[in-house]
Design a protein around this motif. Structure first.
Motif, short mmCIF file in Angstrom:
data_model
loop_
_atom_site.label_atom_id
_atom_site.label_comp_id
_atom_site.label_asym_id
_atom_site.label_seq_id
_atom_site.Cartn_x
_atom_site.Cartn_y
_atom_site.Cartn_z
N VAL A 379 0.85 -1.19 0.00
CA VAL A 379 0.00 0.00 0.00
C VAL A 379 0.89 1.23 0.00
N GLU A 380 0.34 2.33 -0.47
CA GLU A 380 1.12 3.56 -0.56
C GLU A 380 1.35 4.18 0.80
N THR A 381 2.43 4.93 0.90
CA THR A 381 2.78 5.69 2.10
C THR A 381 3.26 7.06 1.64
N PRO A 382 3.43 8.01 2.56
CA PRO A 382 4.00 9.30 2.16
C PRO A 382 5.38 9.17 1.53
N GLU A 383 6.14 8.14 1.92
CA GLU A 383 7.48 7.96 1.36
C GLU A 383 7.44 7.40 -0.06
N SER A 384 6.40 6.64 -0.40
CA SER A 384 6.33 6.03 -1.73
C SER A 384 5.85 7.01 -2.79
N GLY A 385 5.07 8.00 -2.38
CA GLY A 385 4.41 8.87 -3.34
C GLY A 385 3.08 8.28 -3.75
N GLY A 386 2.25 9.08 -4.41
CA GLY A 386 0.92 8.63 -4.80
C GLY A 386 0.94 7.70 -5.99
N PHE A 387 -0.22 7.05 -6.22
CA PHE A 387 -0.36 6.13 -7.35
C PHE A 387 -0.43 6.90 -8.66
N ALA A 388 0.29 6.41 -9.66
CA ALA A 388 0.20 6.92 -11.03
C ALA A 388 -0.33 5.79 -11.90
N ARG A 389 -1.52 5.98 -12.47
CA ARG A 389 -2.20 4.90 -13.20
C ARG A 389 -2.08 5.13 -14.70
N GLY A 390 -1.96 4.02 -15.44
CA GLY A 390 -1.85 4.11 -16.89
C GLY A 390 -1.98 2.76 -17.55
N GLU A 391 -1.90 2.76 -18.87
CA GLU A 391 -2.04 1.54 -19.66
C GLU A 391 -0.70 0.81 -19.74
N PRO A 392 -0.70 -0.50 -19.83
CA PRO A 392 0.55 -1.24 -20.07
C PRO A 392 1.20 -0.80 -21.37
N GLY A 393 2.53 -0.65 -21.33
CA GLY A 393 3.25 -0.23 -22.51
C GLY A 393 3.25 1.26 -22.74
N ASN A 394 2.57 2.02 -21.88
CA ASN A 394 2.49 3.47 -22.03
C ASN A 394 3.50 4.13 -21.10
N GLY A 395 4.39 4.94 -21.65
CA GLY A 395 5.40 5.59 -20.83
C GLY A 395 6.40 4.59 -20.28
N LEU A 396 6.61 4.64 -18.95
CA LEU A 396 7.55 3.74 -18.30
C LEU A 396 6.90 2.43 -17.87
N ASN A 397 5.61 2.27 -18.12
CA ASN A 397 4.93 1.04 -17.71
C ASN A 397 5.42 -0.16 -18.52
N GLY A 398 5.48 -1.31 -17.85
CA GLY A 398 5.83 -2.55 -18.54
C GLY A 398 4.67 -3.04 -19.40
N VAL A 399 4.84 -4.21 -19.98
CA VAL A 399 3.80 -4.81 -20.81
C VAL A 399 3.34 -6.11 -20.17
N ILE A 400 2.20 -6.61 -20.65
CA ILE A 400 1.57 -7.80 -20.07
C ILE A 400 1.93 -9.04 -20.89
N SER A 401 2.26 -10.12 -20.19
CA SER A 401 2.41 -11.43 -20.82
C SER A 401 1.27 -12.31 -20.31
N ALA A 402 0.31 -12.60 -21.19
CA ALA A 402 -0.87 -13.36 -20.79
C ALA A 402 -0.56 -14.85 -20.73
N GLY A 403 -1.26 -15.56 -19.83
CA GLY A 403 -1.05 -16.99 -19.67
C GLY A 403 0.28 -17.30 -19.01
N GLN A 404 0.84 -16.32 -18.31
CA GLN A 404 2.13 -16.49 -17.63
C GLN A 404 2.08 -15.78 -16.29
N VAL A 405 2.98 -16.15 -15.39
CA VAL A 405 3.11 -15.48 -14.10
C VAL A 405 4.58 -15.19 -13.83
N GLU A 406 4.80 -14.18 -13.00
CA GLU A 406 6.16 -13.81 -12.61
C GLU A 406 6.52 -14.51 -11.32
#
Length: 447
Positions: A379-406
């Motif tokens: 969960v977020e804290t003052p030290e982490s900063g607020g949530f920045a939401r976006g689409e996968p592959g947009n900006g610095l966001n990673g991409v999704i691999s379906a049918g797989q887990v990390e």
């Protein structure tokens, strides 16, 4: 002093051993992140009034437990809703007791209400704003409470769609002999071909279409080559004309002279002269319309635009390349697929595919500022900063691999080696304390 330092070393070894043991225990946990202990020296204020105001000897204390958020290995699963993040970002879930949390564990299922949930029943967040034109979902221009929501798979399928457009992509043979129109006073197209006699037409093909109730019908096309060079004086010269006839549901009584097609010297369609009109409908460029009452669709005739831009006339055989239409029967969801950009696409029993949701990825400025709450949630804290939401592959966001887990990013071999080293340190410190205890006991026994 030596005794205190021995205790300090024993205490530090014990705490490090606890962290290593925790990493080893969670090495196979999906989405688990490795952590390490940050130690700091501990001092005590002097009570003797000495020059130095602090005393060493208390040992060390745990200053922080810092997690490592580097990428774990990707493993393929048999669940199409399992997702792994390649790169930066977290899945965001709505907790059952309120609030939101982040996780890298991409093991998801669907509950009885259709929500995409974790193994704990917390709901995955994303976008489900429907484009009014295409009917597919799209990412919103700005994230609002209406656009960002818990994603639900629709329980209903898609309704029937009447065919309104047909695209004809085919080649009409430039080597085919002509079948001239009858001599005047008969008008062009006044003597139609006989579908049961292939000598009366040059080429035929057909495709399926649908009425407003989703019932299937057939639409047949009969092409008749009427002339060769029409006007050699034009630039470029106009070569060859063909008549097009249409038949609905193989009913020869519905055979209609639809249009006359003209080709230029490069084998391209130069003109289409429609012979059929429909009130309020303008034929497409180099196209015509088809108008007929199809079966139970008795409220009004079905009017279909026929696009013919992709018809050519080259040598060889007359062959179809692609015949398309935009109608469909009703259908139910038969399966799901997820793209690398997080788009959840539903596949229906009628062959239609439709984008129904977009998975969201959330980032923070300082991952190490996130507070772990168990179950691979942060969960977020003052030290982490607020949530920045976006689409996968947009900006610095990673991409999704379906049918797989990390998988966990814990290096099991390294952790076991470190555990052995810490255990040796623990034993050495314990032996030091034992030796010091024996010396003290010998001093006490001196008389």
């Amino acid at each position: 002093m030596a005794f205190q330092q021995g205790l300090s070393g024993l205490n530090s070894s014990s705490k490090a051993l606890d962290v290593i043991s925790n990493n080893v225990a969670n090495a196979s946990t999906v989405g688990f992140k490795n952590s390490g202990t940050v130690f700091a020296d501990a001092y005590a204020s002097s009570l003797t009034g000495a020059v130095s105001k602090v005393q060493i000897g208390i040992g060390s204390a745990v200053q922080a437990v810092r997690q490592t958020f580097n990428q774990g290995n990707i493993t393929t699963t048999s669940n199409p809703l399992d997702m792994a993040i390649n790169g930066n970002g977290f899945f965001e879930v709505e907790l059952q007791n309120g609030g939101y949390a982040l996780t890298r564990n991409g093991q998801f299922n669907i509950d009885k209400q259709g929500y995409i949930i974790t193994a704990l029943g917390d709901r995955l967040m994303g976008y489900q704003v429907v484009d009014p034109i295409s009917g597919d979902v799209r990412a919103p221009a700005s994230v609002t409470a209406d656009s960002f929501r818990t994603m639900v798979i629709p329980s209903t399928g898609v309704g029937a769609a009447a065919t309104s457009e047909v695209g004809l992509s085919l080649n009409l043979s430039a080597d085919a002999p002509t079948i001239p129109d009858p001599a005047p006073p008969a008008l062009p197209g006044s003597v139609p071909p006989n579908p049961n006699d292939d000598s009366t037409y040059t080429y035929s093909t057909a495709l399926k279409i649908f009425d407003s109730l989703g019932k299937e019908h057939s639409l047949s096309f009969y092409f008749v080559r009427r002339t060769d060079v029409v006007d050699a004086a034009t630039v470029p010269p106009t070569y060859s004309e063909w008549d097009l006839y249409t038949v609905a549901d193989n009913d020869t009584a519905s055979l209609t002279y639809n249009s006359r097609l003209g080709f230029d010297g490069l084998g391209r369609i130069a003109s289409v002269t429609p012979q059929v009109t429909a009130p309020g409908v303008t034929p497409p460029l180099n196209g015509s319309v088809f108008s007929a009452t199809l079966g139970s669709d008795a409220i009004a005739p079905s009017v279909i635009e026929l696009a013919m831009n992709s018809i050519t006339q080259f040598g060889g055989k007359s062959t179809p390349r692609e015949l398309t239409q935009n109608g469909s029967a009703p259908g139910e969801i038969a399966g799901l697929a997820i793209s690398r950009n997080g788009v959840i696409q539903a596949r229906y029993t009628n062959g239609i595919t439709k984008d129904i949701a977009i998975v969201n990825l959330t980032t923070v400025r300082n991952n190490n500022g996130l507070s772990p709450i168990g179950n691979n949630y942060w969960v977020e804290t003052p030290e982490s900063g607020g949530f920045a939401r976006g689409e996968p592959g947009n900006g610095l966001n990673g991409v999704i691999s379906a049918g797989q887990v990390e998988e966990s990013n814990v290096d099991l071999t390294q952790e076991l080696v470190q555990m052995i080293i810490q255990q040796r340190n623990y034993q050495a410190n314990a032996q030091s304390i034992r030796t010091q205890d024996q010396i003290l006991q010998t001093l006490v026994n001196l008389r």
